[in-house]
Design a protein around this motif. Structure first.
Motif, short mmCIF file in Angstrom:
data_model
loop_
_atom_site.label_atom_id
_atom_site.label_comp_id
_atom_site.label_asym_id
_atom_site.label_seq_id
_atom_site.Cartn_x
_atom_site.Cartn_y
_atom_site.Cartn_z
N GLY A 251 0.81 -1.21 0.00
CA GLY A 251 0.00 0.00 0.00
C GLY A 251 0.84 1.26 0.00
O GLY A 251 0.58 2.19 -0.77
N TRP A 252 1.87 1.29 0.85
CA TRP A 252 2.72 2.48 0.91
C TRP A 252 3.52 2.68 -0.37
O TRP A 252 3.74 3.83 -0.80
N LEU B 84 6.82 1.91 -12.06
CA LEU B 84 5.37 2.02 -12.23
C LEU B 84 5.01 3.15 -13.18
O LEU B 84 4.04 3.06 -13.94
N SER B 85 5.80 4.23 -13.15
CA SER B 85 5.48 5.38 -13.99
C SER B 85 5.59 5.06 -15.47
O SER B 85 4.96 5.73 -16.30
N ASN C 248 -5.19 1.83 -11.90
CA ASN C 248 -5.68 0.60 -11.28
C ASN C 248 -4.61 -0.07 -10.43
O ASN C 248 -4.92 -0.73 -9.44
N ILE C 249 -3.35 0.10 -10.82
CA ILE C 249 -2.27 -0.46 -10.01
C ILE C 249 -2.10 0.33 -8.72
O ILE C 249 -2.00 -0.24 -7.63
N VAL C 250 -2.11 1.65 -8.83
CA VAL C 250 -1.89 2.45 -7.64
C VAL C 250 -3.12 2.48 -6.74
O VAL C 250 -3.05 2.92 -5.60
N GLN D 200 -12.24 0.85 -19.88
CA GLN D 200 -11.80 2.12 -19.35
C GLN D 200 -12.33 2.39 -17.95
O GLN D 200 -11.70 3.10 -17.17
N GLU D 201 -13.49 1.86 -17.64
CA GLU D 201 -14.13 2.12 -16.35
C GLU D 201 -13.92 1.00 -15.34
O GLU D 201 -14.23 1.16 -14.16
N MET D 202 -13.39 -0.14 -15.77
CA MET D 202 -13.26 -1.29 -14.89
C MET D 202 -12.26 -1.01 -13.78
O MET D 202 -11.23 -0.37 -13.98
N ASN D 203 -12.58 -1.46 -12.58
CA ASN D 203 -11.70 -1.34 -11.42
C ASN D 203 -10.96 -2.67 -11.25
O ASN D 203 -11.56 -3.67 -10.89
N PHE D 204 -9.66 -2.65 -11.54
CA PHE D 204 -8.86 -3.86 -11.46
C PHE D 204 -8.14 -4.01 -10.12
O PHE D 204 -7.18 -4.76 -10.01
N SER D 205 -8.63 -3.27 -9.12
CA SER D 205 -7.98 -3.35 -7.81
C SER D 205 -8.00 -4.77 -7.25
O SER D 205 -7.07 -5.20 -6.57
#
Length: 449
Positions: free
Chosen positions: A118-119, A313-314, A326-328, A412-417
């Protein structure tokens, strides 16, 4: 001494007749947890577009109040834990103290990984948000400017470079940006008090700013449409309110400056948490990450690792900002998971009679079988009710954090968390059985009493 906590270097701490009473309050707090005080104690003491879409101005106000109360409740509980154990390890250390014997090591290990992931995600997302906000300010001033993904990436790098500079070369100025619990004087009292007071004061000021913002909102459709070209609708409100590009740009740059300072603090927190987890042998290559710079006691290796993760990540931004976001998003679900586990275990302990003893400044060691409250807490039934409310609030947020923001749902709207969170959780479990359970025994006792 608690059998669950392992002595790493018996007799390695000076034992030339120095007693517990010869240390400062902060050193005694760490000694009670079995930790050597090695970090220098040199540190003193936006409006959601989604809310506007779903509920309009009224939805923003009620949403703000609910989140403010929930956040205050949550961090009041975390402050109680910080008072009990003011360490940089935070959640995974608290879980190791509170969890039952049968699952103590595993829960602490998984919590450590959730906090760690998370951090790391928070660092990347903080720098990215400031970079894209700066692009929005430029668009507002220079209408023919077309923001490009690679430019957002370079802005991210610039913010990250500044944060690394403050955390390393100019580390003496870090006190103006961030305090870690093992580097703050009288941490067991100052940290909880600072957390609660800051949430109360910032909540009041934020609510006043929110009311001012909504009064200056103007045409709601125009504000929402501005997101397509400015990225952040509040910049449009600034422009409408001031009737001046220069004035709106200055207001936007103030937020950019505050965000940069926040990123400096986030990098400090991320690197300290990683160093703490490495100190307890929770991740691969822990021997390297636990090292401190010889002259400055700066966790240089964990700072370098955290910065490298954000840089890597960038690169995703060049392909898709949606994929990067979605990754962050792991920053939300990862940290909320660790908060939820910590708060739930404290509630479980609270409901057991005499499970946690009253505060005793002269107690030699605090551990799973010898729990003592810190000098700051909410006693009695009120504390239990607040703890229970925090658990409910966190679970609701954690559950909905995996859902897409709107329907119908497309790529585009999907949450891949759920994918990123699941990957981290699965990797942590696999690594636990492959290597982690051989090395990780919970927070390590560095001194013998």
């Amino acid at each position: 001494m608690d059998v669950e906590l392992r002595v790493r270097a018996k007799g390695s701490f000076p034992s030339d007749g120095v007693t517990n009473m010869d240390y400062t309050t902060d050193e005694r707090d760490l000694l009670r947890l079995g930790k050597r005080p090695v970090l220098k104690a040199s540190i003193p003491i936006l409006v959601s577009t989604q809310s506007l879409l779903n509920g309009g101005p009224a939805g923003v106000i009620w949403g703000y109040l609910i989140v403010w109360v929930g956040t205050l409740s949550t961090f009041t509980v975390l402050s109680e834990l910080a008072s009990m154990a003011p360490t940089a390890g935070g959640q995974y250390h608290w879980v190791a103290m509170l969890a039952p014997d049968s699952s103590r090591r595993f829960l602490s290990y998984i919590t450590g990984w959730m906090t760690f992931a998370g951090w790391q995600a928070v660092t990347a997302s903080a720098a990215y948000l400031i970079g894209t906000l700066l692009q929005g300010v430029i668009v507002m001033v220079k209408s023919d400017y077309t923001p490009e993904p690679w430019q957002a990436m370079l802005f991210l790098w610039a913010v990250l470079a500044f944060s690394v500079f403050i955390n390393t070369v100019a580390s003496k100025t870090l006190a103006h940006f961030e305090g870690m619990a093992e580097e703050i004087k009288d941490a067991s009292i100052v940290v909880p008090r600072a957390i609660v007071i800051s949430i109360v004061l910032n909540g009041i000021l934020g609510f006043a700013m929110l009311l001012a913002y909504l009064f200056c909102l103007g045409n709601l459709d125009a504000v929402l449409d501005s997101q397509a070209y400015l990225g952040y609708p509040f910049l449009f409100v600034f422009l409408s309110g001031t009737k001046s590009k220069a004035g709106a740009a200055v207001m936007g740059l103030v937020i950019v400056a505050l965000g940069i300072c926040s990123t400096v603090g986030v990098l400090a927190s991320s690197s300290r948490m990683l160093r703490s987890f490495s100190r307890d042998r929770g991740i691969p290559f822990w021997r390297h990450f636990m090292k401190l710079a010889s002259r400055t006691s700066i966790p240089i290796y964990t700072i370098a690792f955290t910065a490298t993760v954000s840089l890597l990540l960038s690169l995703i931004i060049l392909g898709s900002s949606v994929a990067f976001n979605n990754i962050v998003n792991l920053s939300v679900v990862g940290l909320y998971s660790s908060y939820l586990i910590s708060c739930s275990l404290l509630l479980w302990r609270r409901l057991q009679p005499q499970s946690i003893s009253p505060y005793d400044p002269d107690i030699v060691r605090v551990g799973p079988n010898n729990l003592h409250w810190g000098p700051w807490r909410i006693p009695g039934v009120l504390g239990i009710l607040n703890n229970a409310f925090a658990c409910i609030y966190l679970f609701v947020l954690w559950f909905w954090a995996f859902w897409p923001p709107a329907t119908p749902v497309d790529a585009q709207e999907m949450n891949f968390s759920v994918l990123t969170f699941g990957f981290v959780a699965l990797f942590a479990v696999i690594w636990h059985f492959v290597q982690g359970k051989k090395e990780y025994k919970g927070p390590i006792v560095e001194i013998d009493c």
